[in-house]
Design a protein around this motif. Structure first.
Motif, PDB file in Angstrom:
ATOM      1  N   UNK A   1     -12.206 -12.380   6.619  1.00 21.87           N
ATOM      2  CA  UNK A   1     -13.671 -11.946   6.977  1.00 21.87           C
ATOM      3  C   UNK A   1     -14.440 -12.360   6.190  1.00 21.87           C
ATOM      4  N   UNK A   2     -15.833 -12.980   6.652  1.00 20.84           N
ATOM      5  CA  UNK A   2     -16.750 -13.296   5.918  1.00 20.84           C
ATOM      6  C   UNK A   2     -17.741 -11.975   5.668  1.00 20.84           C
ATOM      7  N   UNK A   3     -17.954 -11.687   4.464  1.00 23.56           N
ATOM      8  CA  UNK A   3     -18.893 -10.289   4.204  1.00 23.56           C
ATOM      9  C   UNK A   3     -20.233 -10.425   4.793  1.00 23.56           C
ATOM     10  N   UNK A   4     -20.788  -9.403   5.356  1.00 26.19           N
ATOM     11  CA  UNK A   4     -22.100  -9.095   5.807  1.00 26.19           C
ATOM     12  C   UNK A   4     -22.808  -8.562   4.616  1.00 26.19           C
ATOM     13  N   UNK A   5     -24.182  -8.721   4.701  1.00 25.48           N
ATOM     14  CA  UNK A   5     -25.054  -8.130   3.690  1.00 25.48           C
ATOM     15  C   UNK A   5     -25.025  -6.612   3.807  1.00 25.48           C
ATOM     16  N   UNK A   6     -24.883  -6.104   2.689  1.00 24.77           N
ATOM     17  CA  UNK A   6     -24.719  -4.417   2.499  1.00 24.77           C
ATOM     18  C   UNK A   6     -26.238  -3.929   2.999  1.00 24.77           C
TER      19      UNK A   6
ATOM     20  N   UNK B   1     -28.159 -11.570  -5.935  1.00 21.93           N
ATOM     21  CA  UNK B   1     -27.008 -11.296  -5.158  1.00 21.93           C
ATOM     22  C   UNK B   1     -26.959 -10.148  -4.408  1.00 21.93           C
ATOM     23  N   UNK B   2     -26.601 -10.533  -3.018  1.00 18.27           N
ATOM     24  CA  UNK B   2     -26.470  -9.323  -2.190  1.00 18.27           C
ATOM     25  C   UNK B   2     -25.180  -8.782  -2.046  1.00 18.27           C
TER      26      UNK B   2
ATOM     27  N   UNK C   1     -19.553 -10.357  -2.921  1.00 19.58           N
ATOM     28  CA  UNK C   1     -20.731 -10.585  -2.264  1.00 19.58           C
ATOM     29  C   UNK C   1     -20.926 -11.070  -1.106  1.00 19.58           C
ATOM     30  N   UNK C   2     -21.943 -10.640  -0.429  1.00 24.64           N
ATOM     31  CA  UNK C   2     -22.376 -11.236   1.142  1.00 24.64           C
ATOM     32  C   UNK C   2     -22.094 -12.616   1.107  1.00 24.64           C
ATOM     33  N   UNK C   3     -21.523 -12.973   2.370  1.00 22.73           N
ATOM     34  CA  UNK C   3     -21.295 -14.625   2.564  1.00 22.73           C
ATOM     35  C   UNK C   3     -19.840 -15.163   2.103  1.00 22.73           C
ATOM     36  N   UNK C   4     -19.369 -14.045   1.116  1.00 24.92           N
ATOM     37  CA  UNK C   4     -17.932 -14.373   0.520  1.00 24.92           C
ATOM     38  C   UNK C   4     -16.902 -13.952   1.524  1.00 24.92           C
ATOM     39  N   UNK C   5     -15.670 -14.529   1.510  1.00 26.73           N
ATOM     40  CA  UNK C   5     -14.515 -13.968   2.378  1.00 26.73           C
ATOM     41  C   UNK C   5     -13.716 -12.821   1.505  1.00 26.73           C
ATOM     42  N   UNK C   6     -13.086 -12.049   2.485  1.00 27.56           N
ATOM     43  CA  UNK C   6     -12.225 -11.211   1.710  1.00 27.56           C
ATOM     44  C   UNK C   6     -10.945 -11.186   3.146  1.00 27.56           C
ATOM     45  N   UNK C   7      -9.867 -11.001   2.444  1.00 31.36           N
ATOM     46  CA  UNK C   7      -8.650 -11.051   3.394  1.00 31.36           C
ATOM     47  C   UNK C   7      -8.322  -9.692   3.783  1.00 31.36           C
ATOM     48  N   UNK C   8      -8.133  -9.361   5.276  1.00 31.92           N
ATOM     49  CA  UNK C   8      -7.875  -8.290   5.815  1.00 31.92           C
ATOM     50  C   UNK C   8      -6.491  -8.241   6.605  1.00 31.92           C
TER      51      UNK C   8
END
Length: 89
Positions: free
Chosen positions: A84-89, A3-4, A64-71
């Motif tokens: 926002x869908x998280x980008x890979x770190x 997992x990234x 993890x990348x691909x998961x959403x977070x609320x902003x």
């Protein structure tokens, strides 16, 4: 497959007492597609206040990348909430 870790694909600085002011958003990133704009001030990530960079970092721990977070951002003097869908770190 490992997992990234995820990240918000933008550069920002502390706008002391207000949040994290977005200076740039990576073109073509999930973050850009989600609608984060230069000049937005990030005030919450997943409901957690982000007046300091370390608070944003703490809010993303384990995400993890691909998961959403609320902003929640301040834009043109108004608060706006979106995912926002998280980008890979």
């Amino acid at each position: 497959m490992t997992a990234t870790p995820g990240r918000i694909a933008a550069k920002y600085h502390q706008d002391f007492g207000h949040g994290l002011k977005v200076e740039s958003v990576e073109k073509g990133s999930n973050t850009a597609k989600s609608g984060l704009l230069v000049g937005d001030i990030i005030i919450k990530v997943d409901g957690k206040p982000t007046a300091l960079k370390k608070e944003e970092t703490a809010a993303l721990v384990g995400k993890l990348a691909g998961n959403p977070v609320s902003l929640v951002v301040k834009r043109d003097g108004h608060q706006t909430a979106f995912n926002v869908i998280l980008d890979p770190a």
